[in-house]
Design an enzyme around this catalytic site. Structure first.
Site, mmCIF file in Angstrom:
data_model
loop_
_atom_site.group_PDB
_atom_site.id
_atom_site.type_symbol
_atom_site.label_atom_id
_atom_site.label_comp_id
_atom_site.label_asym_id
_atom_site.label_seq_id
_atom_site.Cartn_x
_atom_site.Cartn_y
_atom_site.Cartn_z
ATOM 1 N N ARG A 1 1.136 5.414 36.687
ATOM 2 C CA ARG A 1 0.179 4.417 36.753
ATOM 3 C C ARG A 1 0.203 3.322 37.722
ATOM 4 O O ARG A 1 -0.743 2.890 38.399
ATOM 5 C CB ARG A 1 -0.111 3.852 35.322
ATOM 6 C CG ARG A 1 -0.790 4.830 34.321
ATOM 7 C CD ARG A 1 -0.985 4.622 33.092
ATOM 8 N NE ARG A 1 0.074 4.076 32.291
ATOM 9 C CZ ARG A 1 0.365 2.958 31.620
ATOM 10 N NH1 ARG A 1 -0.773 2.374 31.092
ATOM 11 N NH2 ARG A 1 1.653 2.935 30.911
ATOM 12 N N ASN B 1 -3.198 6.319 30.885
ATOM 13 C CA ASN B 1 -2.714 7.433 30.395
ATOM 14 C C ASN B 1 -3.710 8.044 29.212
ATOM 15 O O ASN B 1 -4.653 7.519 28.797
ATOM 16 C CB ASN B 1 -1.649 6.824 29.451
ATOM 17 C CG ASN B 1 -0.238 6.835 30.365
ATOM 18 O OD1 ASN B 1 -0.108 7.218 31.455
ATOM 19 N ND2 ASN B 1 0.695 6.106 29.878
#
Length: 95
Positions: free
Chosen positions: A22, A40
């Site tokens: 990320r 996520n």
């Protein structure tokens, strides 16, 4: 030649959580001038919404196939999506 704007929803599977995917995606998207988000997913994947010039979004999708050094991308799904309402690129809470 014009570079039209597109938006794509991308879901990446493999070893993509707990490997800084990320943070890498957020930094890379901003470098490409892309709006959207990364988060996520509960199924173990990472979801991205990418909006920007066609060339930039295409380059970002190709970069997502590799990811950061510790990632191991096994599968990537891409679909057209609605343009985000918020400017910039954000890291969202897990979905």
């Amino acid at each position: 030649m014009k570079n039209p704007l597109i938006t794509r929803r991308v879901v990446v599977y493999g070893r993509v959580q707990n490997v800084s995917y990320r943070a890498w995606a957020e930094r890379t998207a901003r470098e490409h001038g892309i709006s959207g988000f990364v988060r996520n997913r509960s199924d173990g994947g990472v979801e991205l919404l990418l909006a920007g010039p066609t060339r930039s979004v295409s380059a970002m999708i190709e970069a997502c196939r590799r990811g950061p050094p510790l990632a191991r991308v096994e599968r990537l799904i891409t679909k057209p999506a609605e343009t985000p309402t918020q400017p910039g690129f954000q890291r969202l809470p897990d979905a």
